[in-house]
Design a protein around this motif. Structure first.
Motif, PDB file in Angstrom:
ATOM      1  N   ALA A   1       0.817  -1.216   0.000  1.00 55.07           N
ATOM      2  CA  ALA A   1       0.000   0.000   0.000  1.00 55.07           C
ATOM      3  C   ALA A   1       0.852   1.267   0.000  1.00 55.07           C
ATOM      4  O   ALA A   1       0.627   2.176  -0.795  1.00 55.07           O
ATOM      5  CB  ALA A   1      -0.940  -0.010   1.199  1.00 55.07           C
ATOM      6  N   GLN A   2       1.856   1.336   0.876  1.00 53.63           N
ATOM      7  CA  GLN A   2       2.664   2.540   0.999  1.00 53.63           C
ATOM      8  C   GLN A   2       4.163   2.261   0.911  1.00 53.63           C
ATOM      9  O   GLN A   2       4.967   3.177   0.999  1.00 53.63           O
ATOM     10  CB  GLN A   2       2.369   3.241   2.331  1.00 53.63           C
ATOM     11  CG  GLN A   2       0.993   3.884   2.430  1.00 53.63           C
ATOM     12  CD  GLN A   2       0.913   5.220   1.689  1.00 53.63           C
ATOM     13  OE1 GLN A   2       1.886   5.962   1.611  1.00 53.63           O
ATOM     14  NE2 GLN A   2      -0.253   5.524   1.147  1.00 53.63           N
ATOM     15  N   ASP A   3       4.552   0.995   0.748  1.00 50.88           N
ATOM     16  CA  ASP A   3       5.967   0.623   0.692  1.00 50.88           C
ATOM     17  C   ASP A   3       6.339   0.161  -0.710  1.00 50.88           C
ATOM     18  O   ASP A   3       5.508  -0.343  -1.467  1.00 50.88           O
ATOM     19  CB  ASP A   3       6.281  -0.513   1.659  1.00 50.88           C
ATOM     20  CG  ASP A   3       6.085  -0.100   3.108  1.00 50.88           C
ATOM     21  OD1 ASP A   3       5.818   1.092   3.339  1.00 50.88           O
ATOM     22  OD2 ASP A   3       6.200  -0.969   3.985  1.00 50.88           O
ATOM     23  N   PHE A   4       7.621   0.332  -1.032  1.00 51.34           N
ATOM     24  CA  PHE A   4       8.176  -0.197  -2.285  1.00 51.34           C
ATOM     25  C   PHE A   4       9.368  -1.084  -1.921  1.00 51.34           C
ATOM     26  O   PHE A   4      10.046  -0.846  -0.914  1.00 51.34           O
ATOM     27  CB  PHE A   4       8.629   0.937  -3.201  1.00 51.34           C
ATOM     28  CG  PHE A   4       7.524   1.891  -3.563  1.00 51.34           C
ATOM     29  CD1 PHE A   4       6.715   1.657  -4.663  1.00 51.34           C
ATOM     30  CD2 PHE A   4       7.287   3.014  -2.787  1.00 51.34           C
ATOM     31  CE1 PHE A   4       5.688   2.522  -4.994  1.00 51.34           C
ATOM     32  CE2 PHE A   4       6.267   3.894  -3.112  1.00 51.34           C
ATOM     33  CZ  PHE A   4       5.465   3.648  -4.220  1.00 51.34           C
ATOM     34  N   GLN A   5       9.601  -2.094  -2.737  1.00 50.66           N
ATOM     35  CA  GLN A   5      10.704  -3.018  -2.456  1.00 50.66           C
ATOM     36  C   GLN A   5      11.481  -3.293  -3.727  1.00 50.66           C
ATOM     37  O   GLN A   5      10.903  -3.481  -4.798  1.00 50.66           O
ATOM     38  CB  GLN A   5      10.158  -4.332  -1.883  1.00 50.66           C
ATOM     39  CG  GLN A   5      11.248  -5.318  -1.487  1.00 50.66           C
ATOM     40  CD  GLN A   5      10.699  -6.511  -0.750  1.00 50.66           C
ATOM     41  OE1 GLN A   5       9.942  -6.370   0.215  1.00 50.66           O
ATOM     42  NE2 GLN A   5      11.068  -7.703  -1.194  1.00 50.66           N
ATOM     43  N   LEU A   6      12.793  -3.306  -3.593  1.00 51.52           N
ATOM     44  CA  LEU A   6      13.695  -3.559  -4.714  1.00 51.52           C
ATOM     45  C   LEU A   6      14.604  -4.721  -4.372  1.00 51.52           C
ATOM     46  O   LEU A   6      15.147  -4.799  -3.272  1.00 51.52           O
ATOM     47  CB  LEU A   6      14.542  -2.313  -5.007  1.00 51.52           C
ATOM     48  CG  LEU A   6      15.701  -2.484  -5.997  1.00 51.52           C
ATOM     49  CD1 LEU A   6      15.165  -2.585  -7.425  1.00 51.52           C
ATOM     50  CD2 LEU A   6      16.688  -1.344  -5.888  1.00 51.52           C
ATOM     51  N   GLU A   7      14.753  -5.654  -5.327  1.00 55.38           N
ATOM     52  CA  GLU A   7      15.717  -6.744  -5.208  1.00 55.38           C
ATOM     53  C   GLU A   7      16.633  -6.710  -6.426  1.00 55.38           C
ATOM     54  O   GLU A   7      16.164  -6.539  -7.548  1.00 55.38           O
ATOM     55  CB  GLU A   7      15.007  -8.102  -5.126  1.00 55.38           C
ATOM     56  CG  GLU A   7      14.073  -8.228  -3.939  1.00 55.38           C
ATOM     57  CD  GLU A   7      13.240  -9.491  -4.016  1.00 55.38           C
ATOM     58  OE1 GLU A   7      13.628 -10.412  -4.779  1.00 55.38           O
ATOM     59  OE2 GLU A   7      12.199  -9.554  -3.336  1.00 55.38           O
ATOM     60  N   ILE A   8      17.927  -6.844  -6.198  1.00 53.18           N
ATOM     61  CA  ILE A   8      18.931  -6.790  -7.263  1.00 53.18           C
ATOM     62  C   ILE A   8      19.770  -8.054  -7.213  1.00 53.18           C
ATOM     63  O   ILE A   8      20.185  -8.495  -6.132  1.00 53.18           O
ATOM     64  CB  ILE A   8      19.841  -5.550  -7.106  1.00 53.18           C
ATOM     65  CG1 ILE A   8      19.028  -4.256  -7.147  1.00 53.18           C
ATOM     66  CG2 ILE A   8      20.908  -5.532  -8.196  1.00 53.18           C
ATOM     67  CD1 ILE A   8      19.848  -3.020  -6.827  1.00 53.18           C
ATOM     68  N   ARG A   9      20.023  -8.634  -8.378  1.00 54.03           N
ATOM     69  CA  ARG A   9      20.896  -9.797  -8.478  1.00 54.03           C
ATOM     70  C   ARG A   9      21.682  -9.723  -9.783  1.00 54.03           C
ATOM     71  O   ARG A   9      21.268  -9.052 -10.722  1.00 54.03           O
ATOM     72  CB  ARG A   9      20.092 -11.108  -8.453  1.00 54.03           C
ATOM     73  CG  ARG A   9      19.358 -11.392  -7.161  1.00 54.03           C
ATOM     74  CD  ARG A   9      18.465 -12.613  -7.306  1.00 54.03           C
ATOM     75  NE  ARG A   9      17.792 -12.957  -6.070  1.00 54.03           N
ATOM     76  CZ  ARG A   9      16.644 -12.393  -5.669  1.00 54.03           C
ATOM     77  NH1 ARG A   9      16.071 -11.466  -6.417  1.00 54.03           N
ATOM     78  NH2 ARG A   9      16.088 -12.758  -4.527  1.00 54.03           N
ATOM     79  N   GLN A  10      22.788 -10.436  -9.808  1.00 54.61           N
ATOM     80  CA  GLN A  10      23.482 -10.709 -11.067  1.00 54.61           C
ATOM     81  C   GLN A  10      23.130 -12.120 -11.505  1.00 54.61           C
ATOM     82  O   GLN A  10      22.726 -12.951 -10.689  1.00 54.61           O
ATOM     83  CB  GLN A  10      24.994 -10.567 -10.918  1.00 54.61           C
ATOM     84  CG  GLN A  10      25.529  -9.174 -11.223  1.00 54.61           C
ATOM     85  CD  GLN A  10      27.030  -9.165 -11.397  1.00 54.61           C
ATOM     86  OE1 GLN A  10      27.756  -9.746 -10.611  1.00 54.61           O
ATOM     87  NE2 GLN A  10      27.511  -8.506 -12.424  1.00 54.61           N
TER      88      GLN A  10
END
Length: 393
Positions: free
Chosen positions: A142-151
């Motif tokens: 609702a009010q949060d964003f999430q980022l995941e990064i990988r190679q």
């Protein structure tokens, strides 16, 4: 002290910054005949010489008057809070061994600038894992964003690629009053704008993109190349057809080289980056201006990477802005060795050159009607950049 021309034009600074952000174009391609310092001066002062102001308006697909008008506050990124809290996923998810996203902070927490600011923690983290084979996952609540990064390693013949070096964070806006920090709620329009901006950032900076856990491709080789063909000068262009190619470094590259090499040597070739894609213009020489078919000689080819999710429905796929800049520079200078891409395999001897289709509209696609190109989020900030037919929100 900033140097200012005596005939400098005063632009609306907020509007210029908004349109530059919304365009998604790399800074080097916004004012191709000037250095990036010129653009930075405009973004810092709001003043530009007449030549720079007119070129800026042309590249952003607006008028000079538009650059001098106010931008509605509900569309302007400065309406977003400027202070954000970033929480390391090492503190949240114990199912995977995460590398710390927070390079400096306290107990996996850090206060930093907006994730869509010019210098932001997301880009800095992405640069830490290297320049090749990047994978990004975007999620939101609702009010949060999430980022995941990988190679990822180059994909094997069959099966998904191997991922490594995972890092990620959850982030949301906050307000700081002295030593006290509290959440800042976002409006629905602010959430939509942030979500669209994160999509734009990911499309321009990664090789694989998953949104809310739905990964549409196992490897960049799964992406197809959508080419749309137009005739006429930019103000009076007509869409005459489309074609899908199987491989960026394969049949598309061969067809493009044959297409350009077959042209009259007086034809001027110009290529530049667009929103998540490229545009190649073939402009007739001035000696054809009085010919009745002059408009038909002015041809434009627009290229995007896409993922075909169902028959006739395409989703825009990531295409790194740095790679597109190298590609368009190579096309303009006809240096074909620069017109291939890291992260995509090179077919080499496996390519049947005799069966490569020409760079021309596919009659089968024309008979089946317009392809439906679906943007990841149907917000005004995206759809304004897709003014041609065939876009499905």
């Amino acid at each position: 002290m900033q140097r200012r021309f005596s005939n400098a034009i005063k632009l609306n600074l907020a509007t210029v910054r908004f349109l530059v952000t919304k365009s998604g174009l790399p800074q080097k391609s916004i004012l191709p005949s000037h250095s990036t310092k010129t653009l930075q001066r405009v973004l810092n002062t709001g003043y530009a010489s007449p030549a720079v102001a007119h070129q800026l308006a042309q590249r952003l697909n607006v008028t000079l008057d538009d650059l001098q008008r106010d931008t509605p506050s509900d569309n302007w990124p400065d309406a977003l809070p400027q202070l954000w809290l970033y929480e390391d996923l090492t503190q949240i998810d114990s199912t995977e061994r995460w590398i710390s996203f927070i390079s400096s902070g306290f107990n996996g927490l850090a206060l930093d600038s907006s994730p869509i600011s010019a210098i932001n923690p997301l880009t800095q983290a992405l640069d830490r894992i290297g320049r090749r084979n990047r994978s990004v996952v975007l999620r939101r609540t609702a009010q949060d964003f999430q980022l995941e990064i990988r190679q990822f390693h180059e994909a094997p013949k069959e099966g998904p690629p191997n991922f490594f070096f995972p890092m990620g964070c959850r982030f949301f806006p906050v307000t700081r009053t002295g030593d006290s920090i509290s959440r800042t709620p976002l409006t629905s329009k602010q959430i939509d704008f942030m979500w669209a901006s994160l999509h734009s950032w990911a499309l321009n900076n990664t090789d694989l993109l998953s949104v809310d856990g739905a990964c549409e491709a196992q490897h960049p080789d799964d992406y197809k190349v959508l080419v749309r063909f137009f005739e006429g000068e930019p103000a009076k262009q007509t869409l005459i057809g489309s074609r899908l190619y199987r491989h960026l470094n394969g049949d598309f590259r061969c067809a493009l080289i044959d297409y350009i090499e077959s042209m009259d040597t007086t034809t001027r070739i110009s290529a530049h980056s667009t929103f998540a894609g490229t545009e190649i213009e073939a402009m007739p020489s001035l000696r054809y201006l009085n010919e009745p078919d002059w408009q038909q000689r002015y041809k434009t080819v627009r290229v995007n990477l896409v993922q075909e999710v169902s028959r006739g429905e395409l989703h825009i796929a990531p295409w790194r802005s740095a790679f597109r800049h190298t590609f368009t520079t190579g096309v303009t200078s006809r240096k074909w060795k620069d017109c291939w891409h890291h992260g995509h395999s090179y077919p080499g001897q496996d390519l049947d050159y005799e069966s490569v289709p020409p760079l021309a509209p596919d009659p089968a696609l024309e008979h089946n009607g317009a392809l439906r190109i679906k943007c990841p989020t149907p917000t005004d900030a995206w759809l304004a950049l897709w003014e041609t037919t065939g876009v499905d929100a």
